[in-house]
Design a protein around this motif. Structure first.
Motif, PDB file in Angstrom:
ATOM      1  N   TYR A  29       0.806  -1.224   0.000  1.00 56.15           N
ATOM      2  CA  TYR A  29       0.000   0.000   0.000  1.00 56.15           C
ATOM      3  C   TYR A  29       0.839   1.274   0.000  1.00 56.15           C
ATOM      4  O   TYR A  29       0.298   2.372   0.046  1.00 56.15           O
ATOM      5  CB  TYR A  29      -0.955  -0.011   1.206  1.00 56.15           C
ATOM      6  CG  TYR A  29      -1.949  -1.146   1.106  1.00 56.15           C
ATOM      7  CD1 TYR A  29      -3.066  -1.040   0.288  1.00 56.15           C
ATOM      8  CD2 TYR A  29      -1.743  -2.340   1.781  1.00 56.15           C
ATOM      9  CE1 TYR A  29      -3.959  -2.086   0.160  1.00 56.15           C
ATOM     10  CE2 TYR A  29      -2.624  -3.398   1.665  1.00 56.15           C
ATOM     11  CZ  TYR A  29      -3.733  -3.266   0.852  1.00 56.15           C
ATOM     12  OH  TYR A  29      -4.617  -4.318   0.719  1.00 56.15           O
ATOM     13  N   VAL A  31       2.855   2.469   2.370  1.00 53.83           N
ATOM     14  CA  VAL A  31       2.734   3.181   3.645  1.00 53.83           C
ATOM     15  C   VAL A  31       3.818   2.710   4.622  1.00 53.83           C
ATOM     16  O   VAL A  31       4.471   1.699   4.392  1.00 53.83           O
ATOM     17  CB  VAL A  31       1.329   2.980   4.268  1.00 53.83           C
ATOM     18  CG1 VAL A  31       0.251   3.538   3.345  1.00 53.83           C
ATOM     19  CG2 VAL A  31       1.065   1.510   4.570  1.00 53.83           C
ATOM     20  N   GLU A  36      -2.108   3.954   8.320  1.00 57.70           N
ATOM     21  CA  GLU A  36      -2.199   4.662   7.046  1.00 57.70           C
ATOM     22  C   GLU A  36      -3.079   3.897   6.049  1.00 57.70           C
ATOM     23  O   GLU A  36      -3.722   4.515   5.196  1.00 57.70           O
ATOM     24  CB  GLU A  36      -0.805   4.884   6.467  1.00 57.70           C
ATOM     25  CG  GLU A  36       0.054   5.834   7.291  1.00 57.70           C
ATOM     26  CD  GLU A  36       1.452   5.959   6.726  1.00 57.70           C
ATOM     27  OE1 GLU A  36       1.582   6.467   5.593  1.00 57.70           O
ATOM     28  OE2 GLU A  36       2.403   5.540   7.411  1.00 57.70           O
ATOM     29  N   ILE A  37      -3.091   2.579   6.148  1.00 59.52           N
ATOM     30  CA  ILE A  37      -3.968   1.782   5.282  1.00 59.52           C
ATOM     31  C   ILE A  37      -5.419   2.127   5.585  1.00 59.52           C
ATOM     32  O   ILE A  37      -6.220   2.364   4.676  1.00 59.52           O
ATOM     33  CB  ILE A  37      -3.720   0.264   5.471  1.00 59.52           C
ATOM     34  CG1 ILE A  37      -2.287  -0.102   5.085  1.00 59.52           C
ATOM     35  CG2 ILE A  37      -4.736  -0.547   4.654  1.00 59.52           C
ATOM     36  CD1 ILE A  37      -1.884  -1.522   5.455  1.00 59.52           C
ATOM     37  N   GLU A  38      -5.744   2.184   6.881  1.00 60.86           N
ATOM     38  CA  GLU A  38      -7.113   2.517   7.276  1.00 60.86           C
ATOM     39  C   GLU A  38      -7.502   3.905   6.767  1.00 60.86           C
ATOM     40  O   GLU A  38      -8.619   4.102   6.267  1.00 60.86           O
ATOM     41  CB  GLU A  38      -7.253   2.442   8.797  1.00 60.86           C
ATOM     42  CG  GLU A  38      -8.677   2.676   9.268  1.00 60.86           C
ATOM     43  CD  GLU A  38      -8.822   2.572  10.766  1.00 60.86           C
ATOM     44  OE1 GLU A  38      -9.835   2.009  11.191  1.00 60.86           O
ATOM     45  OE2 GLU A  38      -7.934   3.050  11.502  1.00 60.86           O
ATOM     46  N   ARG A  39      -6.600   4.858   6.865  1.00 67.30           N
ATOM     47  CA  ARG A  39      -6.909   6.212   6.384  1.00 67.30           C
ATOM     48  C   ARG A  39      -7.137   6.221   4.870  1.00 67.30           C
ATOM     49  O   ARG A  39      -8.018   6.927   4.374  1.00 67.30           O
ATOM     50  CB  ARG A  39      -5.795   7.181   6.776  1.00 67.30           C
ATOM     51  CG  ARG A  39      -5.812   7.508   8.274  1.00 67.30           C
ATOM     52  CD  ARG A  39      -4.936   8.696   8.621  1.00 67.30           C
ATOM     53  NE  ARG A  39      -3.509   8.418   8.555  1.00 67.30           N
ATOM     54  CZ  ARG A  39      -2.791   7.847   9.516  1.00 67.30           C
ATOM     55  NH1 ARG A  39      -3.374   7.470  10.642  1.00 67.30           N
ATOM     56  NH2 ARG A  39      -1.495   7.659   9.377  1.00 67.30           N
ATOM     57  N   LYS A  40      -6.363   5.439   4.141  1.00 65.16           N
ATOM     58  CA  LYS A  40      -6.562   5.356   2.685  1.00 65.16           C
ATOM     59  C   LYS A  40      -7.929   4.758   2.356  1.00 65.16           C
ATOM     60  O   LYS A  40      -8.583   5.188   1.406  1.00 65.16           O
ATOM     61  CB  LYS A  40      -5.450   4.523   2.038  1.00 65.16           C
ATOM     62  CG  LYS A  40      -4.147   5.260   1.900  1.00 65.16           C
ATOM     63  CD  LYS A  40      -3.145   4.427   1.104  1.00 65.16           C
ATOM     64  CE  LYS A  40      -1.946   5.278   0.747  1.00 65.16           C
ATOM     65  NZ  LYS A  40      -1.189   4.742  -0.377  1.00 65.16           N
ATOM     66  N   ARG A  43     -10.595   7.402   3.006  1.00 60.55           N
ATOM     67  CA  ARG A  43     -10.602   8.463   1.988  1.00 60.55           C
ATOM     68  C   ARG A  43     -11.037   7.936   0.622  1.00 60.55           C
ATOM     69  O   ARG A  43     -11.133   8.698  -0.335  1.00 60.55           O
ATOM     70  CB  ARG A  43      -9.219   9.100   1.877  1.00 60.55           C
ATOM     71  CG  ARG A  43      -8.812   9.917   3.089  1.00 60.55           C
ATOM     72  CD  ARG A  43      -7.549  10.717   2.835  1.00 60.55           C
ATOM     73  NE  ARG A  43      -6.401   9.887   2.511  1.00 60.55           N
ATOM     74  CZ  ARG A  43      -5.386   9.605   3.337  1.00 60.55           C
ATOM     75  NH1 ARG A  43      -5.376  10.100   4.561  1.00 60.55           N
ATOM     76  NH2 ARG A  43      -4.384   8.847   2.936  1.00 60.55           N
ATOM     77  N   GLU A  45      -9.316   5.923  -1.258  1.00 59.93           N
ATOM     78  CA  GLU A  45      -8.168   5.783  -2.150  1.00 59.93           C
ATOM     79  C   GLU A  45      -7.920   4.330  -2.552  1.00 59.93           C
ATOM     80  O   GLU A  45      -7.334   4.076  -3.606  1.00 59.93           O
ATOM     81  CB  GLU A  45      -6.913   6.357  -1.484  1.00 59.93           C
ATOM     82  CG  GLU A  45      -6.985   7.841  -1.236  1.00 59.93           C
ATOM     83  CD  GLU A  45      -5.785   8.365  -0.465  1.00 59.93           C
ATOM     84  OE1 GLU A  45      -4.733   7.697  -0.423  1.00 59.93           O
ATOM     85  OE2 GLU A  45      -5.900   9.465   0.112  1.00 59.93           O
ATOM     86  N   ILE A  46      -8.343   3.418  -1.691  1.00 61.95           N
ATOM     87  CA  ILE A  46      -8.191   1.988  -1.978  1.00 61.95           C
ATOM     88  C   ILE A  46      -9.496   1.295  -1.596  1.00 61.95           C
ATOM     89  O   ILE A  46     -10.224   1.765  -0.724  1.00 61.95           O
ATOM     90  CB  ILE A  46      -6.995   1.367  -1.218  1.00 61.95           C
ATOM     91  CG1 ILE A  46      -7.078   1.624   0.290  1.00 61.95           C
ATOM     92  CG2 ILE A  46      -5.675   1.879  -1.770  1.00 61.95           C
ATOM     93  CD1 ILE A  46      -5.974   0.977   1.120  1.00 61.95           C
ATOM     94  N   SER A  51      -8.325  -4.708   1.494  1.00 65.59           N
ATOM     95  CA  SER A  51      -7.466  -3.771   2.223  1.00 65.59           C
ATOM     96  C   SER A  51      -7.707  -3.789   3.726  1.00 65.59           C
ATOM     97  O   SER A  51      -6.760  -3.707   4.518  1.00 65.59           O
ATOM     98  CB  SER A  51      -7.668  -2.347   1.709  1.00 65.59           C
ATOM     99  OG  SER A  51      -7.451  -2.298   0.324  1.00 65.59           O
TER     100      SER A  51
END
Length: 79
Positions: A29, A31, A36-40, A43, A45-46, A51
């Motif tokens: 990812y 990161v 940061e994965i959770e934030r993506k 948002r 983004e993924i 994920s």
């Protein structure tokens, strides 16, 4: 090799294994931390799947690494 000598080797081997697995997920990812994965995901983004499962796995690896480090530090203090 004595039993007491084997334990730190097992701990270090497991630490390396867990770190490699965590790095594999994080690099997937792009990161540095599982959060940061959770934030993506939040948002958009993924995609959420797979994920979110990777995020949970990364969190578990991070926790395991912290616990292994504590065990290794404890062993080193005792010698």
């Amino acid at each position: 090799m004595l039993r007491g000598e084997v334990e730190p080797i097992i701990l270090m081997t497991e630490l390396i294994k867990q770190k490699k697995e965590l790095e594999k997920i994080l690099s997937k990812y792009g990161v540095k931390e599982p959060e940061e994965i959770e934030r993506k995901i939040e948002r958009g983004e993924i995609p959420e799947h797979p994920s979110y499962e990777d995020f949970l796995s990364a969190l578990a690896f991070k926790q395991n690494i912290a616990e292994l480090k504590k065990s290794i530090e404890k062993f080193l203090r005792e010698i």
